[in-house]
Design an enzyme around this catalytic site. Structure first.
Site, mmCIF file in Angstrom:
data_model
loop_
_atom_site.group_PDB
_atom_site.id
_atom_site.type_symbol
_atom_site.label_atom_id
_atom_site.label_comp_id
_atom_site.label_asym_id
_atom_site.label_seq_id
_atom_site.Cartn_x
_atom_site.Cartn_y
_atom_site.Cartn_z
ATOM 1 N N ARG A 56 -60.161 -27.226 39.016
ATOM 2 C CA ARG A 56 -60.949 -26.393 38.897
ATOM 3 C C ARG A 56 -62.077 -26.614 37.467
ATOM 4 N NH1 ARG A 56 -61.308 -21.268 36.974
ATOM 5 N NH2 ARG A 56 -58.908 -20.974 37.325
ATOM 6 N N TYR A 109 -88.061 -18.981 42.331
ATOM 7 C CA TYR A 109 -87.316 -19.355 43.638
ATOM 8 C C TYR A 109 -87.051 -18.097 44.384
ATOM 9 C CZ TYR A 109 -83.783 -21.672 46.629
ATOM 10 O OH TYR A 109 -83.043 -22.224 47.573
ATOM 11 N N ASP A 181 -85.842 -22.835 34.763
ATOM 12 C CA ASP A 181 -85.699 -23.623 36.116
ATOM 13 C C ASP A 181 -86.324 -25.048 36.059
ATOM 14 O OD1 ASP A 181 -85.275 -24.947 38.608
ATOM 15 O OD2 ASP A 181 -84.884 -23.036 39.529
ATOM 16 N N LYS A 206 -81.741 -31.606 44.548
ATOM 17 C CA LYS A 206 -83.094 -32.203 44.793
ATOM 18 C C LYS A 206 -83.305 -33.720 44.313
ATOM 19 C CE LYS A 206 -84.332 -27.930 46.167
ATOM 20 N NZ LYS A 206 -83.364 -27.048 46.038
#
Length: 395
Positions: A56, A109, A181, A206
């Site tokens: 993890r 967003y 962002d 992206k």
């Protein structure tokens, strides 16, 4: 042998985070998947410093990509999350406390707004949305209990450019972390940390991934206090990124400097062509001189990518459907930043409160979001011509 000259960013993107073992090694780290990490001795198992101890917390695949993102962002620490949205929400969660207040750009967003308006509200965190053009005036909105400021530039769907240096200065003066962002610029054409931001966030889904086949978020930070808060939050909620998605994103990063100029050139060619069309009300692309924030974009950014918007005139849903269905090279789908071009209508009126926008109807037409991919710009323009012809015929 190095001649002492600083490597260009293109070279660093192609070479950072790669193994250099001798005498032979793969060009890049393969996806190393693991949950259990075995230790050869009790002493190794109980050692205080262990680079790898449970899947993890990452493997060599993760560390290599983190090193590349740190180099790209100019960051001391990088954390990975399963998506770009997870990167934003985790950062907000790391700084927000019950009873605190956060400032979020009105052009954020839209799933981030949902997180703030529902999840954080349940935690008694108050979200105040601000005008993306506020610049240094944001100092007037900061309170004693303001825990963080979230900016996104250009703004989601409507592409406002924020004055990040001015907001950063006001935030620093108030002792409030500024989170940016920066997915649109991919931290190639704009560097938030170099402009005063505390945290730079990207959806590596992206442009970094570049092929629409992985989901990943990155968080880059230099400030030690902010790094501890983000790292502790990440560990406590158990969020981790898939080694396969990390590997895909790292592979995409290698060609980022070659792909972005094509996205930029195609985007500007389409934006200029659309601006000359009688049917188009306006084009929202910060690299165009007609954009109200063009001067600010020129000051702070070194280039543009392929994502922008344009507004159609008021029309029927039949006309809008005809426009979309006539497109051959533009796909209709969520996300962006991959090699393929996309064009979708976006319901901006649902996601603005400080700068409200009427729903499409008699006053305003629908807003379209375009992502210019890597196809020929000439073919993309012919595709849009067919769409406008279908739009007119359906009227």
């Amino acid at each position: 042998m190095s001649d002492g000259k600083k490597k260009t960013e293109a070279t660093r993107l192609a070479s950072s985070g790669r193994p250099h073992q001798r005498p032979s090694h793969p060009v890049t780290y393969p996806p190393e998947r693991a949950s259990t990490i075995l230790f050869p001795t009790y002493e190794d198992f109980t050692a205080t410093e262990r680079e790898f101890f449970y899947g993890r917390f990452g493997t060599r695949t993760h560390r290599a990509f983190e090193a590349s993102i740190a180099d790209l962002e100019g960051a001391a620490h990088v954390y990975l999350t399963p998506s770009g949205l997870a990167a934003v929400t985790l950062c907000l969660l790391a700084f927000a406390e019950p009873g605190s207040h956060i400032l979020v750009t009105d052009s954020a967003y839209d799933p981030v707004r949902g997180y703030c308006d529902r999840f954080l509200k349940r935690m008694r965190v108050e979200t105040e949305y601000y005008d993306p053009h506020i610049a240094g005036g944001i100092a007037g909105l900061v309170r004693d209990n303001t825990a963080a400021i979230l900016a996104e530039s250009p703004g989601s769907l409507t592409f406002e450019i924020q004055d990040i240096p001015a907001i950063a200065a006001a935030a620093a003066n108030a002792g409030v972390p500024l989170l940016v962002d920066n997915t649109w610029a991919a931290s190639v054409y704009f560097k938030p940390l170099a402009h005063g931001a505390t945290v730079s966030i990207q959806a590596a889904t992206k442009y970094i991934g570049g092929h629409s086949d992985c989901l990943l978020g990155t968080i880059a930070v230099n400030d030690p206090s902010a790094e501890r808060k983000i790292g502790n939050c990440l560990r406590q909620i158990g969020s981790n990124a898939s080694a396969d998605d990390v590997w895909l994103a790292h592979r995409g990063l290698r060609t980022l400097s070659a792909r972005l100029p094509v996205h930029e050139a195609n985007g500007i060619a389409l934006a200029n062509w659309l601006e000359a069309r009688e049917e188009v009300v306006c084009v929202m692309h910060p690299a165009l001189e007609s954009h109200p924030d063009h001067a600010l974009w020129q000051r702070d950014f070194t280039g543009a990518t392929g994502l922008f918007g344009f507004e159609l005139p008021p029309c029927s849903e039949v006309q809008l459907a005809a426009f979309c269905n006539a497109l051959e090279h533009f796909g209709m789908g969520y996300s962006w930043g991959g090699f393929e071009s996309l064009c979708i209508p976006v319901p901006v009126h649902k996601y603005r409160t400080v700068l409200p926008r009427p729903a499409p109807g008699s006053e305003r037409g629908p807003l379209m979001r375009i992502h210019a991919g890597l196809e020929s710009a000439d073919d993309l323009i012919l595709d849009l011509e067919r769409a406008f012809a279908a739009f007119a015929a359906a009227g």
